[in-house]
Design an enzyme around this catalytic site. Structure first.
Site, mmCIF file in Angstrom:
data_model
loop_
_atom_site.group_PDB
_atom_site.id
_atom_site.type_symbol
_atom_site.label_atom_id
_atom_site.label_comp_id
_atom_site.label_asym_id
_atom_site.label_seq_id
_atom_site.Cartn_x
_atom_site.Cartn_y
_atom_site.Cartn_z
ATOM 1 N N TYR A 52 -7.816 6.837 20.731
ATOM 2 C CA TYR A 52 -8.931 6.247 20.000
ATOM 3 C C TYR A 52 -8.947 4.727 20.045
ATOM 4 O O TYR A 52 -9.770 4.107 19.386
ATOM 5 C CB TYR A 52 -8.964 6.814 18.580
ATOM 6 C CG TYR A 52 -9.356 8.274 18.627
ATOM 7 C CD1 TYR A 52 -10.679 8.668 18.521
ATOM 8 C CD2 TYR A 52 -8.403 9.259 18.875
ATOM 9 C CE1 TYR A 52 -11.050 10.002 18.636
ATOM 10 C CE2 TYR A 52 -8.754 10.601 18.997
ATOM 11 C CZ TYR A 52 -10.081 10.962 18.876
ATOM 12 O OH TYR A 52 -10.446 12.276 19.015
ATOM 13 N N TYR A 84 -9.369 -10.954 11.550
ATOM 14 C CA TYR A 84 -9.638 -11.651 10.300
ATOM 15 C C TYR A 84 -9.736 -13.144 10.598
ATOM 16 O O TYR A 84 -8.847 -13.732 11.213
ATOM 17 C CB TYR A 84 -8.539 -11.372 9.285
ATOM 18 C CG TYR A 84 -8.491 -9.918 8.877
ATOM 19 C CD1 TYR A 84 -9.475 -9.376 8.070
ATOM 20 C CD2 TYR A 84 -7.473 -9.085 9.321
ATOM 21 C CE1 TYR A 84 -9.463 -8.046 7.701
ATOM 22 C CE2 TYR A 84 -7.442 -7.735 8.956
ATOM 23 C CZ TYR A 84 -8.445 -7.230 8.149
ATOM 24 O OH TYR A 84 -8.418 -5.902 7.792
ATOM 25 N N HIS A 117 -0.624 0.034 5.601
ATOM 26 C CA HIS A 117 -1.175 1.013 6.546
ATOM 27 C C HIS A 117 -0.244 2.196 6.823
ATOM 28 O O HIS A 117 0.109 2.485 7.959
ATOM 29 C CB HIS A 117 -1.550 0.333 7.864
ATOM 30 C CG HIS A 117 -2.563 -0.757 7.725
ATOM 31 N ND1 HIS A 117 -3.045 -1.472 8.801
ATOM 32 C CD2 HIS A 117 -3.193 -1.264 6.626
ATOM 33 C CE1 HIS A 117 -3.924 -2.368 8.372
ATOM 34 N NE2 HIS A 117 -4.023 -2.256 7.046
ATOM 35 N N GLU A 142 -14.293 3.354 11.209
ATOM 36 C CA GLU A 142 -14.728 4.401 12.128
ATOM 37 C C GLU A 142 -14.696 5.789 11.502
ATOM 38 O O GLU A 142 -13.842 6.090 10.652
ATOM 39 C CB GLU A 142 -13.823 4.424 13.370
ATOM 40 C CG GLU A 142 -13.870 3.161 14.190
ATOM 41 C CD GLU A 142 -12.967 3.205 15.409
ATOM 42 O OE1 GLU A 142 -13.005 2.247 16.199
ATOM 43 O OE2 GLU A 142 -12.211 4.196 15.577
ATOM 44 N N GLN A 176 0.813 -1.211 0.000
ATOM 45 C CA GLN A 176 0.000 0.000 0.000
ATOM 46 C C GLN A 176 0.850 1.266 0.000
ATOM 47 O O GLN A 176 0.312 2.368 0.076
ATOM 48 C CB GLN A 176 -0.932 -0.011 1.214
ATOM 49 C CG GLN A 176 -1.906 -1.172 1.192
ATOM 50 C CD GLN A 176 -2.593 -1.406 2.530
ATOM 51 O OE1 GLN A 176 -2.376 -0.688 3.494
ATOM 52 N NE2 GLN A 176 -3.428 -2.434 2.588
#
Length: 360
Positions: free
Chosen positions: A244, A255, A144, A234, A82
């Protein structure tokens, strides 16, 4: 407040001359027009004051429209998984400064880090590009990076970083001295805009998993959308000093099944304003001003990478969701409001930039 999500100009700037299609919405019929095509993994979109726009492609290209030229002077990027060239920001003072900010996965010894850099935009590309901030701890893998970038009214830059795919057993997002899974406030030169005792300079909040959209509302309040694991995406209202929760609390599960952390809440940890279960993989975030579409004033728009639609969340209806789906909304990566109030979005599936606006 926490709710489960309920189950919604600018002239043509490129050589693309595709006919507009039409989609029905809560605000009436909207036309969707292709503004640029032939892109590979488009990730970030920003408007220029002359009516043009910039688009990043994750493999490391920055394209300028009209024309679609691939600009020179870009940084080397870690284009794996990513990672790659990610967000682009044109600041409010661009007309005088010529500055453009980019976020990207920076290759370093030991892996890669999320980074922010800036350069001066010329007719051919960026000159003098240099990193101004990078996460201090390199990590292996290509997951990520987060990397959405937003400019506040006072010029402060807010960077949202991901936890780099460390999973439910990795506590980097909970470590206030690390750069993963955080919201970070920076000055234009990359120096921290805030210092909290015991926290990495610049860190405002922690406990984020994988932020993929960030936006300011009309009062200057920062919001994020971020990916959960299996379920539990979220929408978060960002407060300095707040935690958070990831991976101590989460609304999704591992998963393959199984509880993450300690459950869905814990004293001292902030709840999302709303969440999605099942996950939609939200990406990009825009809060509409109401220009051109008064019915949508203050509404939140994000894209679904998983289910191929634009999501409109209405705060006045408990963040109930309208799903705007059309052939153009395949894997929506970024969503922006143009100066004329139209909604622009990037489709990864179609390799295109689209403009959505009321039918004339």
């Amino acid at each position: 407040m926490r709710t489960l999500v309920a189950t919604l100009g600018m002239a043509a700037l490129t050589s693309v001359q595709a006919a507009a299609s039409e989609v029905e919405t809560s605000a009436g019929p909207m036309q969707i027009t292709a503004m640029a095509e032939g892109l590979e993994e488009p990730w970030g979109l920003a408007f220029l004051p002359d009516g043009g726009f910039l688009v990043t492609e994750r493999d490391g290209r920055l394209r300028r429209y009209p024309g679609g030229d691939s600009l020179t002077g870009l940084p080397e990027v870690f284009a794996k998984g990513q990672g790659g060239l990610l967000d682009v920001l044109v600041p409010r003072d661009f007309t005088s400064s010529g500055t453009v900010f980019l976020t990207y996965a920076m290759p370093v010894a030991g892996g890669a880090v999320t980074a922010v850099g800036k350069g001066q935009l010329t007719d051919d590309g960026l000159t003098g590009f240099a990193p101004i901030w990078q996460a201090p701890d390199p990590m292996r893998g290509g997951r990520h990076f987060g990397a959405r970038l937003v400019e506040a009214a006072d010029g402060t830059l807010y960077l949202a970083t991901g936890e780099r795919g460390t999973g439910p057993d990795g506590l980097q997002a909970q470590d206030p001295q690390r750069g993963e899974g955080k919201v970070i406030a920076l000055l234009r030169d990359g120096e921290p805009a805030i210092t909290q005792n015991g926290w990495l300079p610049g860190v405002i909040s922690l406990g984020h998993r994988n932020p993929q959209g960030a936006a300011l509302d009309g009062e200057g309040q920062l919001w994020l959308v971020e990916h959960g694991a299996q379920g539990g995406d979220e929408l978060n209202r960002i407060t300095p000093g707040a935690n958070y929760g990831w991976p101590v609390i989460a609304f999704g599960e591992n998963y393959g099944g199984g509880q993450i952390g300690e459950g869905t809440e814990k004293v001292g940890m902030t709840q999302p304003v709303t969440y999605w279960d099942p996950s939609i993989a939200p990406s990009g975030l825009m809060i509409h001003s109401g220009a051109g579409v008064a019915e949508w004033s203050g509404d939140f728009f994000t894209g679904s990478l998983k289910f191929d639609y634009l999501s409109r969340l209405d705060p006045e209806a408990g963040f109930a969701e309208e799903r705007i789906s059309a052939p153009e909304t395949g894997r929506v990566r970024d969503v922006r409001q143009a100066p004329d109030g139209s909604i622009w979005f990037l489709s990864v599936s179609n390799g295109a930039v689209y403009r959505m606006a009321p039918r004339p």
